[in-house]
Design an enzyme around this catalytic site. Structure first.
Site, mmCIF file in Angstrom:
data_model
loop_
_atom_site.group_PDB
_atom_site.id
_atom_site.type_symbol
_atom_site.label_atom_id
_atom_site.label_comp_id
_atom_site.label_asym_id
_atom_site.label_seq_id
_atom_site.Cartn_x
_atom_site.Cartn_y
_atom_site.Cartn_z
ATOM 1 N N TRP A 31 0.242 -11.673 1.274
ATOM 2 C CA TRP A 31 0.508 -11.846 2.832
ATOM 3 C C TRP A 31 2.133 -13.103 2.714
ATOM 4 C CZ3 TRP A 31 -4.568 -13.709 5.547
ATOM 5 C CH2 TRP A 31 -5.606 -13.042 6.122
ATOM 6 N N LYS A 32 1.761 -13.566 1.320
ATOM 7 C CA LYS A 32 3.790 -13.867 1.401
ATOM 8 C C LYS A 32 3.410 -15.110 2.431
ATOM 9 C CE LYS A 32 5.309 -9.721 -0.232
ATOM 10 N NZ LYS A 32 7.218 -8.407 -0.600
ATOM 11 N N HIS A 71 5.393 -12.368 -9.607
ATOM 12 C CA HIS A 71 5.974 -11.609 -8.901
ATOM 13 C C HIS A 71 7.277 -11.486 -8.109
ATOM 14 C CE1 HIS A 71 6.585 -9.394 -4.833
ATOM 15 N NE2 HIS A 71 5.533 -9.158 -4.622
ATOM 16 N N GLU A 105 9.256 -11.849 -6.826
ATOM 17 C CA GLU A 105 10.022 -12.613 -5.411
ATOM 18 C C GLU A 105 10.100 -14.708 -6.264
ATOM 19 O OE1 GLU A 105 7.730 -11.864 -2.338
ATOM 20 O OE2 GLU A 105 9.244 -9.787 -1.877
ATOM 21 N N GLY A 123 1.986 -5.663 0.182
ATOM 22 C CA GLY A 123 2.292 -6.273 0.900
ATOM 23 C C GLY A 123 2.747 -6.031 2.327
ATOM 24 N N GLY A 124 4.051 -5.778 3.106
ATOM 25 C CA GLY A 124 4.074 -5.460 4.221
ATOM 26 C C GLY A 124 2.528 -4.938 4.795
ATOM 27 N N GLU A 144 5.205 -2.923 -10.208
ATOM 28 C CA GLU A 144 5.643 -2.915 -9.397
ATOM 29 C C GLU A 144 7.442 -2.947 -9.170
ATOM 30 O OE1 GLU A 144 3.139 -5.550 -6.046
ATOM 31 O OE2 GLU A 144 4.199 -6.872 -6.751
ATOM 32 N N GLY A 200 9.040 -3.586 -0.652
ATOM 33 C CA GLY A 200 9.745 -3.583 0.533
ATOM 34 C C GLY A 200 10.760 -3.155 1.454
HETATM 35 C C1 PEP Z 1 4.962 -6.551 -2.787
HETATM 36 O O1 PEP Z 1 4.856 -7.448 -1.961
HETATM 37 O O2 PEP Z 1 4.067 -6.442 -3.948
HETATM 38 C C2 PEP Z 1 4.595 -5.684 -2.320
HETATM 39 C C3 PEP Z 1 4.672 -4.179 -2.436
HETATM 40 O O3 PEP Z 1 4.989 -5.562 -0.846
HETATM 41 P P1 PEP Z 1 5.516 -4.482 -0.501
HETATM 42 O O4 PEP Z 1 4.124 -2.949 0.000
HETATM 43 O O5 PEP Z 1 5.672 -4.676 1.372
HETATM 44 O O6 PEP Z 1 6.713 -3.050 -0.688
#
Ligand code: PEP
Length: 249
Positions: free
Chosen positions: A10-11, A94, A96, A233-234, A166, A172
């Site tokens: 959920w960040k 992650h 980020e 993520g989203g 990832e 994102g």
């Molecule tokens: C994530 O942040 O790990 C991710 C996969 O984000 P999204 O699904 O939004 O690309």
């Protein structure tokens, strides 16, 4: 047979009321079978989420933790703090955190080591940047990230490890690795683990794919033999979308 996992990150989203609303919506979606479902709210809502999901099969996991178990590290969260509120799994590495908070492979190796020493599951994220892929350097980058952070582990530590490939260019952005690109990388990763730790550990480790997974593309990605689920993520911020992805498994 190895685990299937769908985890939602959920960040930096959802205040307290929004967290409760999303949890209620997830619970209203009912049950699921054959897959572990995890959600990672922001740290100040972890205890609340654990309490609200107490009667559900959805597990609450952390988004990060510090490598030290205690001490003068203002603003940080320790493995013991997470476990004391019932959180027994944490996302580490992650992209980020690597990009915006300077998390190095060396710091991540320490974090992973602290986690597994305390019986904490780790959802370990890694993946190449767009330039790496364009330069055909993606396998070397991924191998380097894995070697530096995970290959010092003892074989017995691998029961705590979930891998999450990832590609940074797909997070994102709406850009997804094709199912074939995901499968190719996941097979490469499993082979690396097999070479270093043996076939049994490699066969058992779940490798999730993350990067713009949506209800529309989840099933095709998850159908690949070395893709054992997703880090989302989203789409994890919407209960309908998240559960559509869960049921794609
Ligand atoms: C994530 O942040 O790990 C991710 C996969 O984000 P999204 O699904 O939004 O690309």
């Amino acid at each position: 047979m190895r685990k299937k996992i769908v985890a939602g990150n959920w960040k930096l989203n959802n205040n307290q009321q929004e967290t409760t609303a999303l949890i209620s919506a997830l619970k209203a979606k009912g049950s699921f079978t054959g897959v572990e479902v995890k959600v990672a709210p922001t740290s100040i809502h972890l205890a609340q989420a654990v309490a609200e999901l107490n009667d559900s099969a959805i597990e609450v996991i952390g988004q990060n933790m510090h490598q030290a178990t205690h001490g003068a590290f203002t603003g940080e969260i320790s493995v013991g703090m997470l476990q004391s509120i019932g959180v027994n799994s944490v996302i580490l590495g992650h992209s980020e955190r690597r990009a915006y908070f300077n998390e190095t492979d060396e710091a991540l190796a320490q974090k992973v080591s602290t986690a597994v020493d305390h019986d904490m599951e780790v959802v370990f994220c890694f993946g190449e940047e767009l330039e790496d892929r364009k330069a055909d350097n993606h396998f070397a980058v991924v191998e380097g990230q894995l070697r530096k952070a995970l290959f010092g582990l003892n074989p017995t530590d691998w029961k705590y490890i979930v891998l999450a490939y990832e590609p940074v260019w797909a997070i994102g952005t709406g850009e997804t690795a094709s199912p074939e690109q995901a499968q190719e990388m996941h097979a490469f990763i499993r082979n690396l683990v097999a070479e270093a730790f043996g076939a049994a550990i490699a066969e058992n480790v779940a490798i999730l794919y993350g990067g713009s997974v949506k209800p529309a593309n989840a099933q095709e990605i998850f159908s690949k033999p070395d893709v054992d689920g997703g880090l989302i993520g989203g789409a994890a911020l919407n209960a309908d979308d998240f559960f559509a992805i869960v049921h794609s498994i």
